[in-house]
Design an enzyme around this catalytic site. Structure first.
Site, PDB file in Angstrom:
ATOM      1  N   ASP A 233       0.832  -1.197   0.000  1.00 38.63           N
ATOM      2  CA  ASP A 233       0.000   0.000   0.000  1.00 38.63           C
ATOM      3  C   ASP A 233       0.868   1.248   0.000  1.00 38.63           C
ATOM      4  O   ASP A 233       1.415   1.641   1.028  1.00 38.63           O
ATOM      5  CB  ASP A 233      -0.921  -0.005   1.225  1.00 38.63           C
ATOM      6  CG  ASP A 233      -1.862   1.196   1.239  1.00 38.63           C
ATOM      7  OD1 ASP A 233      -2.030   1.835   0.177  1.00 38.63           O
ATOM      8  OD2 ASP A 233      -2.437   1.475   2.308  1.00 38.63           O
ATOM      9  N   LYS A 240       1.599   7.778   0.975  1.00 42.29           N
ATOM     10  CA  LYS A 240       2.060   7.756   2.354  1.00 42.29           C
ATOM     11  C   LYS A 240       3.454   8.371   2.449  1.00 42.29           C
ATOM     12  O   LYS A 240       4.256   8.240   1.508  1.00 42.29           O
ATOM     13  CB  LYS A 240       2.158   6.312   2.860  1.00 42.29           C
ATOM     14  CG  LYS A 240       0.868   5.548   3.002  1.00 42.29           C
ATOM     15  CD  LYS A 240       1.169   4.134   3.448  1.00 42.29           C
ATOM     16  CE  LYS A 240      -0.073   3.282   3.558  1.00 42.29           C
ATOM     17  NZ  LYS A 240      -0.915   3.656   4.708  1.00 42.29           N
ATOM     18  N   ASP A 310      -5.792   6.377   0.301  1.00 41.57           N
ATOM     19  CA  ASP A 310      -5.098   5.536   1.272  1.00 41.57           C
ATOM     20  C   ASP A 310      -6.090   4.806   2.187  1.00 41.57           C
ATOM     21  O   ASP A 310      -5.675   4.049   3.052  1.00 41.57           O
ATOM     22  CB  ASP A 310      -4.145   6.386   2.114  1.00 41.57           C
ATOM     23  CG  ASP A 310      -3.138   5.558   2.882  1.00 41.57           C
ATOM     24  OD1 ASP A 310      -2.928   4.382   2.506  1.00 41.57           O
ATOM     25  OD2 ASP A 310      -2.563   6.070   3.857  1.00 41.57           O
ATOM     26  N   GLU A 312      -8.074   2.418   1.142  1.00 40.69           N
ATOM     27  CA  GLU A 312      -8.452   1.509   0.053  1.00 40.69           C
ATOM     28  C   GLU A 312      -8.910   0.142   0.517  1.00 40.69           C
ATOM     29  O   GLU A 312      -9.642  -0.555  -0.187  1.00 40.69           O
ATOM     30  CB  GLU A 312      -7.263   1.344  -0.921  1.00 40.69           C
ATOM     31  CG  GLU A 312      -6.222   0.306  -0.532  1.00 40.69           C
ATOM     32  CD  GLU A 312      -5.529   0.569   0.802  1.00 40.69           C
ATOM     33  OE1 GLU A 312      -5.155  -0.419   1.464  1.00 40.69           O
ATOM     34  OE2 GLU A 312      -5.353   1.743   1.179  1.00 40.69           O
ATOM     35  N   ARG A 314     -10.993  -0.848   2.816  1.00 39.76           N
ATOM     36  CA  ARG A 314     -12.444  -1.007   2.984  1.00 39.76           C
ATOM     37  C   ARG A 314     -13.154  -1.095   1.634  1.00 39.76           C
ATOM     38  O   ARG A 314     -14.246  -1.669   1.548  1.00 39.76           O
ATOM     39  CB  ARG A 314     -13.000   0.121   3.839  1.00 39.76           C
ATOM     40  CG  ARG A 314     -12.936   1.506   3.221  1.00 39.76           C
ATOM     41  CD  ARG A 314     -13.031   2.603   4.259  1.00 39.76           C
ATOM     42  NE  ARG A 314     -11.821   2.654   5.060  1.00 39.76           N
ATOM     43  CZ  ARG A 314     -11.660   3.480   6.101  1.00 39.76           C
ATOM     44  NH1 ARG A 314     -12.644   4.290   6.461  1.00 39.76           N
ATOM     45  NH2 ARG A 314     -10.531   3.493   6.771  1.00 39.76           N
TER      46      ARG A 314
END
Length: 463
Positions: A233, A240, A310, A312, A314
């Site tokens: 991620d 991030k 960010d 993502e 869910r």
């Protein structure tokens, strides 16, 4: 390598477990040579102390300090410290433990043997243990193997554990137990109505996919496990910072955990119709990445405004949960490394779970305590429902304000489950930041052993 118990042998070295304050009781029946040796070496029964008693040729016995009840309450699997400290040899627990404490110690011994050695020689545990009488060795070996599978998957970096490799691991597990595995990959996700799985993963060189496994008697109670499989991620276009990206190989920890749990269930032949669903993606950055402000339509038909790419996990879980819910299973379990808010609330060792089923919550709390797999219930707080409703779409994937992030994420997921007999969502960290007894630093299997206990308790008789 999977840890197993040693064969029973008359040559196994006895281990005497000594609580703090009870050393003199044990020494009372020992010869002066043993009493002198124990005192000369400063053994007091402190938690984690290990002392070998020589017999002139080798080892006559080992003493393991067990501390006080207060000492032991500050952690679990303390016998893992003993296992790590013992010299090479085959051992048996002779005295000092019984019942659940004996079973926990035996499992701790197995778990302490885990090493992640894919990239370098990590050594081996030199000591082996004969399974104590009255304990099913195969059951504990199966549990240890499931935990090791989860840890291996999480510990493997995204360079070797992207969606392609996660699919391979998924299909290998299915093949090993005669389960049926299906894969929907790339643009086929759109044709099969998994739009949010596709949107999150479409920027990666490895196409997004939906992994679906079924096992067991089709007439048995349906138990469906859904695991977040974000293999790395970056945060997407809401990238991030580097300090937050370093551990993102573990963002597929939910998928890894449900695979470890599935392995336990299948190896123990629990009489359920098991289904495992994993949306496997990489949240990458490219010209094709989904964007802040986009509105996606989910499999269920609910629209979702993207206010942070960010958030993502869910999204991919929503499509997977909608699929799981369509066959109205008896139980749906969702496991995910979902929010930093859960870590702020409870830290790395204590995963929260959410359920509206009070009976299930009680069973999970009892199982977590019994098998030393900590969990803590948090609420689906209906008063926060408005926080996930943005106005121009049905749902908001990243509510502003920063409050109750773990709860709003759980509420988001609950919107996609209506027909299941019961539903629980687990927000796991999937990582042990510093080594602890029987838990090395690295990928952690959290919640699976407690869930196994509950699933066996509910459905183990086939009802």
């Amino acid at each position: 390598m999977t840890a197993v118990f040693a064969e029973a042998t008359g040559d196994a070295i006895p281990i005497h477990v000594i609580e703090a304050g009870k050393l003199e009781d044990w020494l009372g029946g020992q010869p002066d040579t043993v009493r002198g040796w124990v005192k000369a070496n400063g053994f007091t029964g402190k938690l984690g102390q290990v002392l070998i008693l020589p017999d002139g040729v080798g080892f006559a016995a080992a003493l393991a300090g067990w501390g006080s009840e207060k000492d032991r309450a500050r952690g679990w699997f303390h016998f893992g410290t003993v296992a790590a400290a013992l010299p090479e040899g085959t051992y048996r627990i002779e005295s000092g433990l019984e019942g659940d404490a004996l079973s926990e110690a035996a499992l701790a011994f197995l778990l302490s043997a885990y090493r992640f050695s894919r990239y370098k020689d990590a050594g081996v545990q030199r000591a082996t243990l004969v399974c104590p009488d009255g304990i099913d060795p195969r059951r504990l070996e199966v549990i240890a193997a499931g935990v090791a599978l989860t840890s291996d998957l999480i510990n493997t970096p995204a360079s070797d554990m992207g969606p392609d490799q996660l699919e391979n691991a998924f299909c290998d597990l299915a093949g090993a137990f005669g389960a049926k595995a299906e894969v929907i990959r790339g643009r086929a996700l759109l044709a099969e109505n998994f739009p949010m799985v596709h949107a999150v993963g479409r920027a990666s060189d490895q196409p997004p996919r939906l992994l679906d496994m079924t096992w067991g008697d089709s007439t048995a109670p349906k138990v469906t496990l859904v695991g977040k499989g974000v293999c790395f991620d970056t945060g997407g276009l809401n990238i991030k910072p580097g300090s937050s990206m370093g551990l993102m190989k573990k963002d597929m920890g939910g998928a890894a955990t449900v695979l470890g749990l599935a392995r336990m269930i299948m190896a123990l032949n629990v009489p359920v119709r098991l289904r495992v669903i994993v949306p496997a993606v990489e949240n990458s950055i490219s010209a094709g990445a989904f964007r802040p402000g986009d509105i996606l339509t989910s499999r269920k038909g609910l629209t979702v405004e993207i206010n942070n790419t960010d958030a993502e996990g869910r999204l991919v879980l929503a499509d997977a949960l909608a699929l799981a819910d369509e066959e109205s299973p008896a139980m749906i379990v969702c496991m995910a490394t979902l929010t930093g808010a859960a870590r702020v609330a409870l830290g790395p060792d204590l995963p929260p779970f959410f359920t509206d089923d009070g009976s299930l919550a009680g069973e999970l709390e009892a199982a977590a305590s019994a098998v030393k797999d900590p969990l803590w219930r948090m609420p689906f707080w209906d008063g926060y429902e408005t926080m996930i409703e943005p106005g121009i779409a049905d749902l908001d994937n990243a509510p502003s304000g920063g409050f109750a992030g773990a709860i709003t994420a759980a509420l988001f997921l609950r919107r996609f489950v209506e027909n299941a007999g019961t539903f629980a969502h687990f927000d796991c960290y999937g990582w042990t930041p510093a080594a602890k007894p029987a838990r090395p630093k690295g990928g952690a299997c959290q919640g699976a052993r407690a869930l196994l206990e509950v699933i066996e308790g509910r459905y183990g008789n086939g009802e």
